[in-house]
Design a protein around this motif. Sequence first.
Motif, PDB file in Angstrom:
ATOM      1  N   LEU A 215       0.643  -1.184  -0.058  1.00 46.64           N
ATOM      2  CA  LEU A 215       0.112  -0.053   0.119  1.00 46.64           C
ATOM      3  C   LEU A 215       0.838   1.383  -0.270  1.00 46.64           C
ATOM      4  CD1 LEU A 215      -2.619  -0.788   2.526  1.00 46.64           C
ATOM      5  CD2 LEU A 215      -3.076  -0.693   0.028  1.00 46.64           C
ATOM      6  N   PRO A 216       0.423   2.179  -0.507  1.00 48.18           N
ATOM      7  CA  PRO A 216      -0.590   2.474  -1.303  1.00 48.18           C
ATOM      8  C   PRO A 216      -0.423   2.274  -2.931  1.00 48.18           C
ATOM      9  CG  PRO A 216       0.450   4.496  -1.172  1.00 48.18           C
ATOM     10  CD  PRO A 216       1.172   3.456  -0.370  1.00 48.18           C
ATOM     11  N   SER A 217      -1.426   1.766  -3.466  1.00 49.92           N
ATOM     12  CA  SER A 217      -1.399   1.625  -4.945  1.00 49.92           C
ATOM     13  C   SER A 217      -1.590   2.834  -5.747  1.00 49.92           C
ATOM     14  CB  SER A 217      -2.279   0.447  -5.383  1.00 49.92           C
ATOM     15  OG  SER A 217      -2.669   0.682  -6.741  1.00 49.92           O
ATOM     16  N   CYS A 218      -0.764   3.084  -6.615  1.00 49.98           N
ATOM     17  CA  CYS A 218      -0.993   4.429  -7.312  1.00 49.98           C
ATOM     18  C   CYS A 218      -1.649   4.032  -8.628  1.00 49.98           C
ATOM     19  CB  CYS A 218       0.377   4.966  -7.844  1.00 49.98           C
ATOM     20  SG  CYS A 218       1.326   5.316  -6.589  1.00 49.98           S
TER      21      CYS A 218
ATOM     22  N   ALA B 276      -8.620  13.658  -4.134  1.00 44.14           N
ATOM     23  CA  ALA B 276      -7.689  13.423  -2.928  1.00 44.14           C
ATOM     24  C   ALA B 276      -6.326  13.528  -3.404  1.00 44.14           C
ATOM     25  CB  ALA B 276      -7.744  11.790  -2.589  1.00 44.14           C
ATOM     26  N   GLN B 277      -5.995  13.550  -4.747  1.00 44.22           N
ATOM     27  CA  GLN B 277      -4.736  13.417  -5.356  1.00 44.22           C
ATOM     28  C   GLN B 277      -4.376  15.203  -5.559  1.00 44.22           C
ATOM     29  OE1 GLN B 277      -3.644  11.077  -8.602  1.00 44.22           O
ATOM     30  NE2 GLN B 277      -1.583  11.276  -7.792  1.00 44.22           N
ATOM     31  N   LYS B 278      -5.390  15.674  -6.309  1.00 44.72           N
ATOM     32  CA  LYS B 278      -4.863  17.050  -6.823  1.00 44.72           C
ATOM     33  C   LYS B 278      -5.257  18.069  -5.598  1.00 44.72           C
ATOM     34  CE  LYS B 278      -5.326  16.856 -11.493  1.00 44.72           C
ATOM     35  NZ  LYS B 278      -6.288  16.831 -12.478  1.00 44.72           N
TER      36      LYS B 278
ATOM     37  N   LEU C 169      -6.141   7.681  -2.985  1.00 41.87           N
ATOM     38  CA  LEU C 169      -7.362   6.661  -2.287  1.00 41.87           C
ATOM     39  C   LEU C 169      -7.405   5.790  -3.334  1.00 41.87           C
ATOM     40  CD1 LEU C 169      -9.728   6.374  -0.447  1.00 41.87           C
ATOM     41  CD2 LEU C 169     -11.040   8.010  -2.297  1.00 41.87           C
ATOM     42  N   ASP C 170      -7.679   4.525  -2.700  1.00 47.27           N
ATOM     43  CA  ASP C 170      -8.152   3.553  -3.716  1.00 47.27           C
ATOM     44  C   ASP C 170      -9.266   2.596  -3.046  1.00 47.27           C
ATOM     45  OD1 ASP C 170      -6.588   1.794  -2.223  1.00 47.27           O
ATOM     46  OD2 ASP C 170      -5.203   1.444  -3.970  1.00 47.27           O
ATOM     47  N   ASN C 171      -9.428   1.358  -3.284  1.00 47.62           N
ATOM     48  CA  ASN C 171     -10.324   0.572  -2.659  1.00 47.62           C
ATOM     49  C   ASN C 171      -9.851  -0.159  -1.508  1.00 47.62           C
ATOM     50  OD1 ASN C 171     -12.358   1.152  -4.527  1.00 47.62           O
ATOM     51  ND2 ASN C 171     -12.559  -0.943  -5.225  1.00 47.62           N
ATOM     52  N   HIS C 172      -8.516  -0.038  -1.098  1.00 45.35           N
ATOM     53  CA  HIS C 172      -7.767  -0.531  -0.024  1.00 45.35           C
ATOM     54  C   HIS C 172      -7.385   0.531   1.129  1.00 45.35           C
ATOM     55  CE1 HIS C 172      -6.393  -2.385  -3.755  1.00 45.35           C
ATOM     56  NE2 HIS C 172      -6.812  -3.562  -3.308  1.00 45.35           N
TER      57      HIS C 172
END
Length: 401
Positions: free
Chosen positions: A278-281, A355-357, A363-366
């Motif tokens: 984690l985290p996945s990009c 979330a990113q900008k 953020l992802d499903n995990h």
Amino acid sequence: ISWFTDSMREARPVRVETRHRIQNTPTVTDCSPPNAVANVSQYACQRRTTTENHNKIFTDVMEELAESSEFNESKGPCLAFRQAASVLKSLPSAVHCLEAIQGLPCLGEHTKAVMEEILTFGRSFKVEEIRCDERYQALKLFTSVFGVGPKTAEKWYRRGLRSLKEILTEPNIQLNRMQRAGFLYYSDISKAVSKAEAKALGCIIEETVHWIAPDAILALTGGFRRGKEYGHDVDFLLTMPEMGKEEGLLLHVIDRLRDQGILLYCEYQGSTFDVSKLPSCRFEDMDSFQKCFLILRLEQGQVEGERGLQRDPGDSRGWRAVRVDLVAPPVDRYAFALLGWTGSRQFGRDLRTFAQKERQMLLDNHALYDKTKKLCLPATTEKDIFAHLGLEYVEPWQRNA
Ligand code: DCT
Ligand code: MG
């Protein structure tokens, strides 16, 4: 069945919140001055979008244009049409003139030109042209089969194939197991699933899951959690209160469904979830939780209401096939998985972009990763995630972006 009714109740607002700070969209029927719509956010996660779409004549066209762009691998235009459709879906009333959309975000020149055509002629010539296009027709038809994505559809099109019958009679085509099931149950699973049918499936899944593990946690997700009347499948999330106890749960559920004689098809994917990664990009990727894509047999007698099963007139079978997805994350990932699997896709996409900008977070499903603090933020509920992002909470029934 209380949990399903609760999910539905959650999806059906009894009392509508009147104090909306994040989306204070004015009425646009009256060709309001430009700055009146200035406070509609460019992000779907800062808008409230119910299932009531006042601008379907525009959004249906935008979504077809997006799909056509997707077939042409034109990512930019595809996203632009989807965003435009999403903004229009959030408006509290129908747009009657171009002046009314001035100042709205995500509506580019191309979109405005299409809207002008619809406002003037009641139709879009551009979309009518696309609908007549042989390639578009074939790709749309082929991708309507469960297990067939745009790449396979394109391959078949290039081989000169145009109809489903041609696919099935072409000796050199090797269908995989999922595609064979897709063809076998095509007439059933290409038909929309009603809320009554989703509820009946909810009862079956609940009984099955709780027979195996009485303390399992089960939630309805996808479009039905957002209060939609119809969907293409029914999505569920399940987990165990104790970490690690969810391992093997789905395989038990699958066995039990098979024993009941209602499992028509099952594609199981084991978990490849790895906390250390984690985290996945890669946001648009599938999540790595254990999951299964099912086709279940639903009996007429199990569906409440006068209309019962969704079937063709003259179909005298007492059952239909329905697509069901089950996902089983570990409990500490549950809130992230619930948020992701509730959708809509556009809502999820904009949450990740926001979330990113705006927050320098991933953020992802995990997980939710704070790039500034260099740590993953914990969450047990969806509200925790909205709070971490500094967003007002948006109810599931307001996420139909
Ligand atoms: N989703 C996800 N990861 C996937 C597939 C889906 O996070 N690999 C999310 C996006 C929306 C949600 O899960 C449910 O997916 P769908 O069933 O495709 O969408 P839906 O909104 O439920 O629409 P429909 O009513 O057509 O089923
Ligand atoms: Mg769904």
